[in-house]
Motif scaffolding. Structure first.
Motif, PDB file in Angstrom:
ATOM      1  N   PRO A 169       1.172  -0.921  -0.037  1.00  0.00           N
ATOM      2  CA  PRO A 169      -0.041   0.380  -0.339  1.00  0.00           C
ATOM      3  C   PRO A 169       0.998   1.211  -0.065  1.00  0.00           C
ATOM      4  O   PRO A 169       0.035   1.817  -0.845  1.00  0.00           O
ATOM      5  CB  PRO A 169      -0.822  -0.313   1.247  1.00  0.00           C
ATOM      6  N   ARG A 170       2.005   1.398   0.244  1.00  0.00           N
ATOM      7  CA  ARG A 170       2.417   2.246   0.337  1.00  0.00           C
ATOM      8  C   ARG A 170       3.475   2.931  -1.004  1.00  0.00           C
ATOM      9  O   ARG A 170       3.335   4.336  -1.178  1.00  0.00           O
ATOM     10  CB  ARG A 170       4.479   1.712   1.335  1.00  0.00           C
ATOM     11  N   LEU A 171       3.160   2.113  -2.072  1.00  0.00           N
ATOM     12  CA  LEU A 171       3.155   2.275  -3.397  1.00  0.00           C
ATOM     13  C   LEU A 171       1.707   3.522  -3.788  1.00  0.00           C
ATOM     14  O   LEU A 171       2.040   4.554  -4.096  1.00  0.00           O
ATOM     15  CB  LEU A 171       3.880   1.184  -4.406  1.00  0.00           C
ATOM     16  N   PHE A 172       0.991   2.502  -3.219  1.00  0.00           N
ATOM     17  CA  PHE A 172      -0.162   3.969  -3.343  1.00  0.00           C
ATOM     18  C   PHE A 172      -1.021   5.113  -2.652  1.00  0.00           C
ATOM     19  O   PHE A 172      -0.543   5.978  -3.639  1.00  0.00           O
ATOM     20  CB  PHE A 172      -1.410   2.463  -3.403  1.00  0.00           C
ATOM     21  N   ARG A 173      -0.382   4.511  -1.580  1.00  0.00           N
ATOM     22  CA  ARG A 173      -0.472   5.923  -0.461  1.00  0.00           C
ATOM     23  C   ARG A 173       1.486   7.245  -0.942  1.00  0.00           C
ATOM     24  O   ARG A 173       1.139   8.436  -1.421  1.00  0.00           O
ATOM     25  CB  ARG A 173       0.351   5.757   0.764  1.00  0.00           C
ATOM     26  N   ALA A 174       1.928   6.572  -1.823  1.00  0.00           N
ATOM     27  CA  ALA A 174       3.065   7.028  -2.047  1.00  0.00           C
ATOM     28  C   ALA A 174       2.133   8.409  -3.521  1.00  0.00           C
ATOM     29  O   ALA A 174       2.667   9.541  -4.051  1.00  0.00           O
ATOM     30  CB  ALA A 174       4.594   6.882  -3.191  1.00  0.00           C
TER      31      ALA A 174
END
Length: 237
Positions: A169-174
């Motif tokens: 999910p960190r890719l999407f949050r980025a």
């Protein structure tokens, strides 16, 4: 005395996150269809694209174990006789190793991307890639950050550069951070449930499965579209 009211949902910036492979860029049917045809399979670009999505869904199912590797599955979904499956898969894979074959722009998706930016959406392209997706999108005249030959988008995120792979999910949050949009006011669309749908959901983003031929085997917990244009209806108002 001036009263400052919190912004209403209508005032909030709205975001569209878009996957690349299988949505904006497709496998090059002009190069790859003849490979399949040589081994007795489909011999039209339309037939090839149909087989591609079927094989892709079988390789990355909604639930349960994959039926196999995409390159091994494609020949059987493309109508290649069983005795030719292995030889076809080997030739297809060999050509795919010469360059990334997922470089053919989808004109309808480009129009939809332009419609999204024209509607004022903050658009981020989010790709599981190898550090070269921005250049591939530019070469395909699909899109780029800022001015250029394609549709101007707000951000292009390549997992190899960001440092997180889907479905992290960190890719999407980025991506949300790059375009200044809250998860509650964004939607993500991609063609792979385990990577795109599950990753977006883990980040609190509404997830839409790009599924042109209704191949999804478990449509229960996410929405589906046949064309990118349809995603605009899912963006929170």
């Amino acid at each position: 005395m001036t009263h400052h009211h919190p912004p209403t949902p209508a005032d909030q910036p709205k975001g569209l996150l878009v996957d690349v492979g299988g949505v904006l860029l497709l496998p090059n049917a002009a190069i790859l269809t003849p490979v399949i045809a040589r081994h007795g399979g489909v011999d039209t670009p339309e037939g090839f694209v149909r087989a591609h999505f079927a094989a892709h869904n079988a390789a990355f199912p909604t639930r349960g174990a994959p039926q196999g590797d995409y390159y091994d599955l494609l020949p059987r979904y493309a109508g290649v006789p069983e005795q030719r499956w292995r030889a076809c898969a080997e030739e297809y894979l060999a050509i795919s190793r010469t360059r990334n074959m997922w470089h053919a722009p989808d004109p309808a998706s480009k129009q939809a991307l332009a419609a999204a930016t024209g509607a004022g959406l903050h658009v981020a392209v989010v790709s599981q890639a190898d550090g070269r997706i921005a250049q591939m999108l530019l070469d395909a005249r699909m899109c780029q950050e800022g001015d250029g030959p394609g549709v101007p988008v707000d951000a292009v995120l390549d997992s190899a550069i960001v440092g997180f792979d889907k479905p992290d999910p960190r890719l999407f949050r980025a991506a949300l951070d790059r375009v200044g949009v809250d998860a509650a006011h964004a939607v993500h669309v991609g063609d792979t449930v385990p990577a795109d749908v599950r990753g977006a959901q883990a980040a609190g983003i509404r997830a839409v499965h790009y599924d042109p031929y209704d191949d999804c085997d478990d449509p229960g917990d996410h929405e589906h579209v046949h064309r990118l244009q349809e995603v605009l209806a899912f963006v929170p108002r």
